[in-house]
Design an enzyme around this catalytic site. Structure first.
Site, PDB file in Angstrom:
ATOM      1  N   GLY C   9       0.835  -1.201   0.000  1.00 51.67           N
ATOM      2  CA  GLY C   9       0.000   0.000   0.000  1.00 51.67           C
ATOM      3  C   GLY C   9       0.862   1.239   0.000  1.00 51.67           C
ATOM      4  O   GLY C   9       2.042   1.185   0.349  1.00 51.67           O
ATOM      5  N   SER C  13      -2.084   4.332   3.731  1.00 47.25           N
ATOM      6  CA  SER C  13      -3.143   3.576   3.061  1.00 47.25           C
ATOM      7  C   SER C  13      -3.850   2.644   4.029  1.00 47.25           C
ATOM      8  O   SER C  13      -4.801   1.963   3.644  1.00 47.25           O
ATOM      9  CB  SER C  13      -2.538   2.746   1.923  1.00 47.25           C
ATOM     10  OG  SER C  13      -1.590   1.828   2.457  1.00 47.25           O
ATOM     11  N   GLY C  14      -3.350   2.572   5.267  1.00 47.59           N
ATOM     12  CA  GLY C  14      -3.951   1.682   6.253  1.00 47.59           C
ATOM     13  C   GLY C  14      -3.361   0.286   6.255  1.00 47.59           C
ATOM     14  O   GLY C  14      -3.868  -0.611   6.927  1.00 47.59           O
ATOM     15  N   LYS C  15      -2.249   0.096   5.520  1.00 47.08           N
ATOM     16  CA  LYS C  15      -1.709  -1.262   5.357  1.00 47.08           C
ATOM     17  C   LYS C  15      -1.269  -1.899   6.672  1.00 47.08           C
ATOM     18  O   LYS C  15      -1.508  -3.087   6.893  1.00 47.08           O
ATOM     19  CB  LYS C  15      -0.574  -1.281   4.325  1.00 47.08           C
ATOM     20  CG  LYS C  15       0.599  -0.397   4.661  1.00 47.08           C
ATOM     21  CD  LYS C  15       1.546  -0.244   3.451  1.00 47.08           C
ATOM     22  CE  LYS C  15       2.692   0.701   3.795  1.00 47.08           C
ATOM     23  NZ  LYS C  15       2.292   2.048   4.259  1.00 47.08           N
ATOM     24  N   ALA C  34      10.111  -5.129  14.211  1.00 46.14           N
ATOM     25  CA  ALA C  34      10.077  -3.689  13.916  1.00 46.14           C
ATOM     26  C   ALA C  34      11.364  -3.253  13.245  1.00 46.14           C
ATOM     27  O   ALA C  34      12.457  -3.541  13.726  1.00 46.14           O
ATOM     28  CB  ALA C  34       9.882  -2.900  15.208  1.00 46.14           C
ATOM     29  N   THR C  35      11.215  -2.538  12.135  1.00 42.65           N
ATOM     30  CA  THR C  35      12.399  -2.012  11.439  1.00 42.65           C
ATOM     31  C   THR C  35      12.658  -0.547  11.770  1.00 42.65           C
ATOM     32  O   THR C  35      13.712  -0.025  11.433  1.00 42.65           O
ATOM     33  CB  THR C  35      12.224  -2.146   9.914  1.00 42.65           C
ATOM     34  OG1 THR C  35      10.980  -1.552   9.559  1.00 42.65           O
ATOM     35  CG2 THR C  35      12.245  -3.598   9.495  1.00 42.65           C
ATOM     36  N   HIS C  50       2.958   2.914  19.711  1.00 43.98           N
ATOM     37  CA  HIS C  50       2.482   1.802  18.876  1.00 43.98           C
ATOM     38  C   HIS C  50       2.550   0.474  19.624  1.00 43.98           C
ATOM     39  O   HIS C  50       1.646  -0.348  19.523  1.00 43.98           O
ATOM     40  CB  HIS C  50       3.311   1.715  17.583  1.00 43.98           C
ATOM     41  CG  HIS C  50       2.985   2.804  16.607  1.00 43.98           C
ATOM     42  ND1 HIS C  50       3.849   3.225  15.626  1.00 43.98           N
ATOM     43  CD2 HIS C  50       1.866   3.570  16.473  1.00 43.98           C
ATOM     44  CE1 HIS C  50       3.282   4.192  14.934  1.00 43.98           C
ATOM     45  NE2 HIS C  50       2.084   4.428  15.421  1.00 43.98           N
ATOM     46  N   GLU C  62      13.187  -5.373  17.932  1.00 41.64           N
ATOM     47  CA  GLU C  62      13.678  -4.294  17.063  1.00 41.64           C
ATOM     48  C   GLU C  62      14.806  -4.833  16.202  1.00 41.64           C
ATOM     49  O   GLU C  62      15.872  -5.156  16.700  1.00 41.64           O
ATOM     50  CB  GLU C  62      14.144  -3.109  17.905  1.00 41.64           C
ATOM     51  CG  GLU C  62      12.960  -2.438  18.582  1.00 41.64           C
ATOM     52  CD  GLU C  62      13.301  -1.104  19.233  1.00 41.64           C
ATOM     53  OE1 GLU C  62      14.274  -0.446  18.775  1.00 41.64           O
ATOM     54  OE2 GLU C  62      12.618  -0.728  20.185  1.00 41.64           O
TER      55      GLU C  62
END
Lengths: 171, 171, 171
Positions: C9, C13-15, C34-35, C50, C62
């Site tokens: 997305g 876009s809400g992906k 997590a990147t 988050h 991470e």
């Protein structure tokens, strides 16, 4: 009666590979109408490599400015792959900056595709999905490409959107 | 009960023409809520030309800043076409740079659409499909537009993505 | 046998929200790879927020540079959400500018996903839908991201395009 198929997609969306695979579902001989120009050694190398990848069933015509005229003059009924519309528009604007005249050429291309004796598969970039470009020429090009895509999509028998190498049927 | 229909699409994707055709499937009179401003002669000319193209069944309200209030105050039950959300957001940020307050106005617009007595058709740009913009304001605008589109898409009864003048039904 | 699901997305876009909701259809425990890196206070705050929103059924690793290695070493069979591929590619290029080596890492990630004991859900940006960027590094990144998306889409069991918070099934 010619069949007109349009493959749209963003950069590196897989549109050319999908369009080529589609062309190869029709019997040879096949014609590749190339709009890329071998302006330097790197580009010349890429063009030669792509020609090699397409294999001996394909012949290549380099038509950076006149694919509409080349298509209108093409004999035979084998599949024609035109790659790509947006690069052609960019080449045209380099010769003549008037977008209306470029759009008239797109209409001529659509007409030639209709009159050709076999399937014509056209590849084009979707370039309107980002933020408004700061550069006025980029905005103008984006509008021209969008109008050209609409025009061909209206004429086409089938329209496919390529996303990440996958096909999304639009028409 | 109002019906809310969202037309999304990139630049020159045909979204406004498709949205207008959709509005014309509902009986007149029809209202066009215009966010474009006649800031110079060229723009004034374009606005007049578009008004002429829509024909006498349409009335036009110029609401560059307050389409939410105009919609809430609108009597009747004819179709309303709001064109377009992203230009409105850009107008709002010109008056007040806080994106949270702009998003609150989007929620108010969604509420007014729900309470209106007829169908409301909203046109909006997809701007998140390109590379991350270098300009911080462009990034902020892109995030705001995406959040606003998500908000309206969640509320809408139907959502259509326009690509090259063709409709892709999302909801 | 692992299931590989790709959520593509544009920006906002809400992906990620859709991918997270999808991950939550599989039983806990769930792992978030997590990147994003906490390079400053603002980013650290966003990451903590988050994490809080995902709730106690999620653990977070991470892995800005080595999600491929982390995934290959991960025990268990709970769902893994990898967010996101394009940020990882950007982190990789920051360490080593060679896009071919970055693409080799993507292939290793796909392999690790296949060998993991549970569902792996990967989020990635579509960045090829705008005008050609003027910046050469941006063009190179756009090509790399498109190639990586094609690679994962070819491997994936399911591919979803997020548009305005809605899902469009590509595969």
């Amino acid at each position: 009666m010619a069949e007109l198929i349009l493959y749209l997609g963003g950069a590196k969306s897989g549109k050319t590979a999908l369009a080529q695979a589609r062309a190869e579902t029709f019997p040879a001989p096949r014609v590749y109408l190339a709009t890329a120009q071998a302006l330097d050694d790197e580009m010349a190398g890429r063009i030669r490599r792509h020609q090699g990848e397409r294999g001996p069933d394909w012949s290549t015509l380099e038509v950076p400015l006149d694919p509409d005229l080349a298509l209108a003059a093409l004999p035979g009924s084998g599949p024609v792959l035109f790659d790509c519309l947006t690069l052609w528009l960019s080449n045209l604007l380099g010769e003549d900056p008037d977008p209306e005249r470029a759009l008239a050429r797109v209409r001529r291309l659509a007409r030639a595709a209709r009159q050709y004796g076999g399937p014509v598969i056209i590849v084009s970039n979707e370039v309107g999905g980002g933020i408004v470009p700061e550069n006025a020429l980029a905005r103008q090009f984006r509008d021209l490409a969008g109008s050209a895509n609409q025009r061909l999509a209206a004429e086409a028998d089938q329209v496919v959107l390529a996303v990440a190498g996958l096909e999304l049927k639009l028409k």
